[in-house]
Design a protein around this motif. Structure first.
Motif, PDB file in Angstrom:
ATOM      1  N   ASP A  59      -1.787   6.812   3.601  1.00 33.19           N
ATOM      2  CA  ASP A  59      -1.842   5.287   4.074  1.00 33.19           C
ATOM      3  C   ASP A  59      -3.188   4.698   3.890  1.00 33.19           C
ATOM      4  O   ASP A  59      -3.702   3.777   4.626  1.00 33.19           O
ATOM      5  N   GLY A  60      -3.637   4.791   2.601  1.00 36.20           N
ATOM      6  CA  GLY A  60      -4.715   4.267   2.148  1.00 36.20           C
ATOM      7  C   GLY A  60      -6.042   4.863   2.384  1.00 36.20           C
ATOM      8  O   GLY A  60      -7.112   4.470   1.990  1.00 36.20           O
ATOM      9  N   ALA A  61      -6.208   5.790   3.335  1.00 34.80           N
ATOM     10  CA  ALA A  61      -7.308   6.603   3.670  1.00 34.80           C
ATOM     11  C   ALA A  61      -7.402   7.903   2.878  1.00 34.80           C
ATOM     12  O   ALA A  61      -6.528   8.693   3.034  1.00 34.80           O
ATOM     13  N   ALA A  62      -8.687   8.349   2.451  1.00 32.82           N
ATOM     14  CA  ALA A  62      -8.910   9.314   1.483  1.00 32.82           C
ATOM     15  C   ALA A  62      -8.810  10.592   2.521  1.00 32.82           C
ATOM     16  O   ALA A  62      -9.270  10.464   3.844  1.00 32.82           O
ATOM     17  N   LEU A  63      -8.174  11.408   2.102  1.00 34.27           N
ATOM     18  CA  LEU A  63      -8.086  12.792   2.959  1.00 34.27           C
ATOM     19  C   LEU A  63      -9.168  13.731   2.882  1.00 34.27           C
ATOM     20  O   LEU A  63      -9.670  14.102   1.739  1.00 34.27           O
ATOM     21  N   LYS A  64      -9.698  14.231   3.945  1.00 35.99           N
ATOM     22  CA  LYS A  64     -10.962  15.136   3.827  1.00 35.99           C
ATOM     23  C   LYS A  64     -10.397  16.572   3.936  1.00 35.99           C
ATOM     24  O   LYS A  64      -9.294  16.841   4.603  1.00 35.99           O
ATOM     25  N   VAL A  78      -3.200  15.186 -12.122  1.00 39.23           N
ATOM     26  CA  VAL A  78      -1.715  14.513 -11.809  1.00 39.23           C
ATOM     27  C   VAL A  78      -2.068  13.324 -10.848  1.00 39.23           C
ATOM     28  O   VAL A  78      -3.175  13.458  -9.872  1.00 39.23           O
ATOM     29  N   SER A  79      -1.517  12.236 -11.256  1.00 41.54           N
ATOM     30  CA  SER A  79      -1.594  11.152 -10.386  1.00 41.54           C
ATOM     31  C   SER A  79      -0.091  10.519 -10.211  1.00 41.54           C
ATOM     32  O   SER A  79       0.725  10.475 -11.111  1.00 41.54           O
ATOM     33  N   PHE A  80       0.059   9.896  -9.089  1.00 40.76           N
ATOM     34  CA  PHE A  80       1.467   9.387  -8.622  1.00 40.76           C
ATOM     35  C   PHE A  80       1.016   8.521  -7.209  1.00 40.76           C
ATOM     36  O   PHE A  80       0.516   9.190  -6.647  1.00 40.76           O
ATOM     37  N   GLU A  81       1.969   7.678  -6.967  1.00 42.15           N
ATOM     38  CA  GLU A  81       1.981   7.177  -5.736  1.00 42.15           C
ATOM     39  C   GLU A  81       3.467   7.036  -5.106  1.00 42.15           C
ATOM     40  O   GLU A  81       4.531   7.070  -5.797  1.00 42.15           O
ATOM     41  N   VAL A  82       3.622   7.097  -3.971  1.00 41.71           N
ATOM     42  CA  VAL A  82       4.919   7.137  -3.299  1.00 41.71           C
ATOM     43  C   VAL A  82       4.851   5.930  -1.982  1.00 41.71           C
ATOM     44  O   VAL A  82       3.992   5.959  -1.115  1.00 41.71           O
ATOM     45  N   ALA A  83       5.579   5.060  -2.113  1.00 43.01           N
ATOM     46  CA  ALA A  83       5.830   3.991  -1.126  1.00 43.01           C
ATOM     47  C   ALA A  83       6.313   4.521   0.334  1.00 43.01           C
ATOM     48  O   ALA A  83       7.035   5.451   0.188  1.00 43.01           O
ATOM     49  N   GLU A  84       6.045   3.797   1.214  1.00 40.48           N
ATOM     50  CA  GLU A  84       6.605   4.102   2.489  1.00 40.48           C
ATOM     51  C   GLU A  84       8.160   4.045   2.660  1.00 40.48           C
ATOM     52  O   GLU A  84       8.554   3.018   1.842  1.00 40.48           O
ATOM     53  N   GLY A  85       8.762   4.880   2.838  1.00 42.19           N
ATOM     54  CA  GLY A  85      10.194   5.195   3.007  1.00 42.19           C
ATOM     55  C   GLY A  85      10.801   5.564   1.806  1.00 42.19           C
ATOM     56  O   GLY A  85      12.182   5.572   1.819  1.00 42.19           O
ATOM     57  N   MET A  98       0.887  -1.231  -0.034  1.00 44.42           N
ATOM     58  CA  MET A  98       0.053   0.063  -0.089  1.00 44.42           C
ATOM     59  C   MET A  98       1.054   1.301   0.103  1.00 44.42           C
ATOM     60  O   MET A  98       1.964   1.323   0.657  1.00 44.42           O
ATOM     61  N   ALA A  99       0.474   2.102  -0.726  1.00 45.09           N
ATOM     62  CA  ALA A  99       1.299   3.322  -0.800  1.00 45.09           C
ATOM     63  C   ALA A  99       1.119   4.299   0.361  1.00 45.09           C
ATOM     64  O   ALA A  99       0.028   4.328   1.074  1.00 45.09           O
ATOM     65  N   MET A 100       2.004   5.146   0.948  1.00 45.52           N
ATOM     66  CA  MET A 100       1.911   5.891   2.013  1.00 45.52           C
ATOM     67  C   MET A 100       1.241   7.305   1.577  1.00 45.52           C
ATOM     68  O   MET A 100       0.326   7.754   2.122  1.00 45.52           O
ATOM     69  N   ILE A 101       1.472   7.586   0.171  1.00 42.01           N
ATOM     70  CA  ILE A 101       0.880   8.804  -0.374  1.00 42.01           C
ATOM     71  C   ILE A 101       0.413   8.387  -1.879  1.00 42.01           C
ATOM     72  O   ILE A 101       1.194   7.884  -2.402  1.00 42.01           O
ATOM     73  N   GLU A 102      -0.920   8.767  -1.924  1.00 36.66           N
ATOM     74  CA  GLU A 102      -1.231   8.562  -3.282  1.00 36.66           C
ATOM     75  C   GLU A 102      -2.228   9.419  -3.762  1.00 36.66           C
ATOM     76  O   GLU A 102      -3.159  10.041  -3.112  1.00 36.66           O
ATOM     77  N   VAL A 103      -1.945  10.195  -4.883  1.00 38.45           N
ATOM     78  CA  VAL A 103      -2.566  11.020  -5.483  1.00 38.45           C
ATOM     79  C   VAL A 103      -3.361  10.749  -6.711  1.00 38.45           C
ATOM     80  O   VAL A 103      -2.453  10.040  -7.665  1.00 38.45           O
ATOM     81  N   SER A 104      -4.387  11.061  -6.891  1.00 36.29           N
ATOM     82  CA  SER A 104      -5.177  10.244  -8.075  1.00 36.29           C
ATOM     83  C   SER A 104      -6.066  11.272  -8.796  1.00 36.29           C
ATOM     84  O   SER A 104      -6.921  12.369  -8.193  1.00 36.29           O
ATOM     85  N   ASP A 105      -5.661  11.705 -10.062  1.00 38.65           N
ATOM     86  CA  ASP A 105      -6.463  12.540 -10.939  1.00 38.65           C
ATOM     87  C   ASP A 105      -6.546  13.821 -10.158  1.00 38.65           C
ATOM     88  O   ASP A 105      -7.684  14.410 -10.282  1.00 38.65           O
ATOM     89  N   LEU A 106      -5.629  14.584  -9.751  1.00 41.15           N
ATOM     90  CA  LEU A 106      -5.536  15.624  -8.765  1.00 41.15           C
ATOM     91  C   LEU A 106      -5.887  16.862  -9.779  1.00 41.15           C
ATOM     92  O   LEU A 106      -5.078  17.252 -10.546  1.00 41.15           O
ATOM     93  N   HIS A 107      -6.879  17.703  -9.455  1.00 36.22           N
ATOM     94  CA  HIS A 107      -6.992  18.988 -10.272  1.00 36.22           C
ATOM     95  C   HIS A 107      -6.979  20.369  -9.231  1.00 36.22           C
ATOM     96  O   HIS A 107      -7.760  19.855  -8.163  1.00 36.22           O
ATOM     97  N   VAL A 108      -6.520  21.237  -9.361  1.00 36.55           N
ATOM     98  CA  VAL A 108      -6.279  22.453  -8.619  1.00 36.55           C
ATOM     99  C   VAL A 108      -6.619  23.598  -9.554  1.00 36.55           C
ATOM    100  O   VAL A 108      -5.965  23.897 -10.337  1.00 36.55           O
ATOM    101  N   VAL A 109      -7.782  24.260  -9.015  1.00 37.96           N
ATOM    102  CA  VAL A 109      -7.875  25.626  -9.942  1.00 37.96           C
ATOM    103  C   VAL A 109      -8.363  26.788  -8.972  1.00 37.96           C
ATOM    104  O   VAL A 109      -9.042  26.500  -7.761  1.00 37.96           O
TER     105      VAL A 109
END
Length: 251
Positions: free
Chosen positions: A64-69, A23-30, A1-12
């Protein structure tokens, strides 16, 4: 499981500034992961969106797998800390280093203030003598070490590093990068590092994402970067523009 996961991010921003586009990418723990691009490419905005300082128009960020609010919860900021580009602007000029380091401890309810402050200063190579100084009494490199100590004092799992050495003299950039490298190894931290400097990225990161005009252009491993094995024209242009760079040597 990725530590940080960004999926189809848009910022306007507002109605017309589409700063980040899918933008999408994943960063593994460590892992230490780099985001590189020219000024205005959206790379710093991605970091700010992860930590809740920039609005997420659509897409998702997971820790850590949980969507951030939005807004981020207090526990998130215990686990994910950011180090900003300019150590002159990120420290309050009228606060002693003791107060700078005490504030996050008070906010998050830590009681062992003395031990944590002394340990944080030691971890970044500053002794107890720096504790009651003011930022104007420190060099640029010392100020950035204090900013790193402030990020570390809550014992986070992830550091978001926004051009952490670009405001420093070249002579001390390698010292700060080597400090960050050592801390990551000792603590098993996960880094996301934003930089326009390919030498910094090659020194610090196992993988990197190239951005242009808010979009992800290409993802490379450090080995492919060093071998100049880019597939996209924009990435090749960046490599040509940095033709003179050399990997940073240990200080």
């Amino acid at each position: 499981m990725a530590m940080i996961e960004v999926s189809d991010l848009h910022v306007v921003f507002g109605t017309s500034v589409h700063a980040v586009r899918g933008v999408s990418f994943e960063v593994a723990e460590g892992e230490s992961y780099g985001i590189v691009g020219e000024s205005g490419s959206g790379k710093s905005t991605v970091l700010r969106a992860i930590c809740g300082l920039a609005p997420t128009s659509s897409g998702a960020v997971r820790y850590d797998g949980a969507a951030l609010k939005s807004p981020r919860q207090a526990d998130f900021y215990r686990r994910v800390q950011m180090v900003f580009q300019d150590p002159y602007a990120s420290l309050h000029p009228r606060h002693t280093i003791d107060r700078v380091l005490s504030e996050p401890l008070a906010i998050h309810g830590f009681t062992d203030r003395e031990r944590r402050i002394e340990q944080a200063l030691e971890d970044v190579g500053l002794g107890k003598g720096f504790r009651f100084r003011y930022p104007h009494q420190l060099s640029g490199g010392q100020r950035q070490r204090v900013a790193i100590a402030r990020a570390l004092i809550l014992e986070p799992r992830v550091l978001l590093l926004d051009e952490p050495t670009s405001a420093l003299d070249a002579s001390i950039q390698a010292e700060v990068l080597n400090l960050l490298d050592r801390i990551r190894t000792e603590r098993g931290l996960t880094y996301i590092l934003v930089s326009h400097d390919l030498a910094v990225v090659a020194h610090m990161c196992e993988r990197l994402l190239v951005m242009q005009h808010g979009k992800a252009v290409e993802e490379l491993t450090r080995a492919r970067l060093q071998a100049r094995e880019a597939t996209q024209p924009y990435t090749r242009d960046l490599l040509l523009a940095s033709e003179g760079y050399r990997p940073l040597q240990d200080a």
